[in-house]
Every structure is written in structure tokens, then in C-alpha cells.
Design a protein around this motif. Structure first.
Motif, mmCIF file in Angstrom:
data_model
loop_
_atom_site.group_PDB
_atom_site.id
_atom_site.type_symbol
_atom_site.label_atom_id
_atom_site.label_comp_id
_atom_site.label_asym_id
_atom_site.label_seq_id
_atom_site.Cartn_x
_atom_site.Cartn_y
_atom_site.Cartn_z
ATOM 1 N N MET A 1 0.848 -1.189 0.000
ATOM 2 C CA MET A 1 0.000 0.000 0.000
ATOM 3 C C MET A 1 0.888 1.244 0.000
ATOM 4 N N ALA A 2 0.510 2.211 -0.761
ATOM 5 C CA ALA A 2 1.249 3.465 -0.853
ATOM 6 C C ALA A 2 0.988 4.333 0.375
ATOM 7 N N TYR A 3 1.914 5.224 0.642
ATOM 8 C CA TYR A 3 1.719 6.226 1.682
ATOM 9 C C TYR A 3 0.827 7.335 1.133
ATOM 10 N N VAL A 4 0.165 8.053 2.024
ATOM 11 C CA VAL A 4 -0.635 9.224 1.663
ATOM 12 C C VAL A 4 -0.234 10.363 2.593
ATOM 13 N N ILE A 5 -0.386 11.586 2.125
ATOM 14 C CA ILE A 5 -0.061 12.760 2.926
ATOM 15 C C ILE A 5 -1.367 13.396 3.383
ATOM 16 N N ASN A 6 -1.503 13.549 4.712
ATOM 17 C CA ASN A 6 -2.750 14.107 5.238
ATOM 18 C C ASN A 6 -2.706 15.635 5.272
ATOM 19 N N ALA A 14 10.138 18.579 2.412
ATOM 20 C CA ALA A 14 11.107 17.621 2.969
ATOM 21 C C ALA A 14 10.815 16.202 2.498
ATOM 22 N N CYS A 15 9.560 15.846 2.402
ATOM 23 C CA CYS A 15 9.185 14.490 1.970
ATOM 24 C C CYS A 15 9.596 14.234 0.524
ATOM 25 N N ALA A 16 9.392 15.220 -0.331
ATOM 26 C CA ALA A 16 9.738 15.077 -1.744
ATOM 27 C C ALA A 16 11.245 14.913 -1.911
ATOM 28 N N ALA A 17 12.004 15.671 -1.143
ATOM 29 C CA ALA A 17 13.458 15.580 -1.216
ATOM 30 C C ALA A 17 13.961 14.229 -0.725
ATOM 31 N N GLY A 18 13.231 13.607 0.195
ATOM 32 C CA GLY A 18 13.655 12.334 0.761
ATOM 33 C C GLY A 18 13.141 11.107 0.039
ATOM 34 N N ALA A 35 0.521 7.090 -5.952
ATOM 35 C CA ALA A 35 0.427 5.716 -5.466
ATOM 36 C C ALA A 35 0.985 4.702 -6.455
ATOM 37 N N ASP A 36 0.981 5.033 -7.733
ATOM 38 C CA ASP A 36 1.507 4.109 -8.742
ATOM 39 C C ASP A 36 3.033 4.056 -8.732
ATOM 40 N N VAL A 37 3.672 5.060 -8.156
ATOM 41 C CA VAL A 37 5.132 5.128 -8.122
ATOM 42 C C VAL A 37 5.681 4.778 -6.735
ATOM 43 N N CYS A 38 4.928 5.061 -5.701
ATOM 44 C CA CYS A 38 5.352 4.829 -4.311
ATOM 45 C C CYS A 38 5.705 3.361 -4.088
ATOM 46 N N VAL A 39 6.855 3.132 -3.422
ATOM 47 C CA VAL A 39 7.312 1.771 -3.125
ATOM 48 C C VAL A 39 7.137 1.434 -1.647
ATOM 49 N N ASP A 40 6.407 2.260 -0.910
ATOM 50 C CA ASP A 40 6.062 1.994 0.485
ATOM 51 C C ASP A 40 7.286 1.858 1.385
ATOM 52 N N CYS A 41 8.312 2.668 1.133
ATOM 53 C CA CYS A 41 9.550 2.562 1.919
ATOM 54 C C CYS A 41 9.499 3.336 3.227
ATOM 55 N N GLY A 42 8.643 4.365 3.310
ATOM 56 C CA GLY A 42 8.513 5.156 4.524
ATOM 57 C C GLY A 42 9.527 6.271 4.680
ATOM 58 N N ALA A 43 10.370 6.492 3.683
ATOM 59 C CA ALA A 43 11.370 7.558 3.774
ATOM 60 C C ALA A 43 10.710 8.919 3.975
ATOM 61 N N CYS A 44 9.582 9.138 3.342
ATOM 62 C CA CYS A 44 8.870 10.413 3.463
ATOM 63 C C CYS A 44 8.421 10.663 4.898
#
Length: 56
Positions: A1-6, A14-18, A35-44
Motif C-alpha cells: 500500500m502506498a503512503y498518503v499525505i494528510n 522535505a518528503c519530496a526531497a527524501g 500511489a503508482d510510483v510509491c514503493v512503500d519505503c517510509g522515507a517520506c
């Protein structure tokens, strides 16, 4: 599942840079995660000062 920004996002970028796969871009109200690109790594989530990115 992809991350979402609330709605806590303060549009600091900062999230985009990371993001290792460049899945985050500036949206109309705040930054958004593709969501189609997110790899669910949690770096953001680790770089966000307000904890806006969360697992969906």
C-alpha cells in the motif's frame, strides 16, 4: 500500500526531497504521493517534520 499525505502537511518539501523514487510532488493544497510510483519505503514519513505521510 502506498503512503498518503494528510492535511497536516505544511508544504515544506522535505518528503519530496527524501523520496528515493520521486513519487511526491506539490499539489494544490499540499504535497501528494503518486500511489503508482510509491514503493512503500517510509522515507517520506521519516523526513516530515509534522508526520503528515502515513501508510494508507
Amino acid at each position: 500500500m502506498a503512503y498518503v499525505i494528510n492535511d497536516d502537511c505544511i508544504s515544506c518539501g522535505a518528503c519530496a526531497a527524501g523520496c528515493p523514487v520521486e513519487a511526491i510532488s506539490e499539489g494544490a493544497a499540499h504535497y501528494e504521493i503518486n500511489a503508482d510510483v510509491c514503493v512503500d519505503c517510509g522515507a517520506c514519513a521519516g523526513t516530515c517534520p509534522v508526520g503528515a505521510p502515513n501508510p494508507q
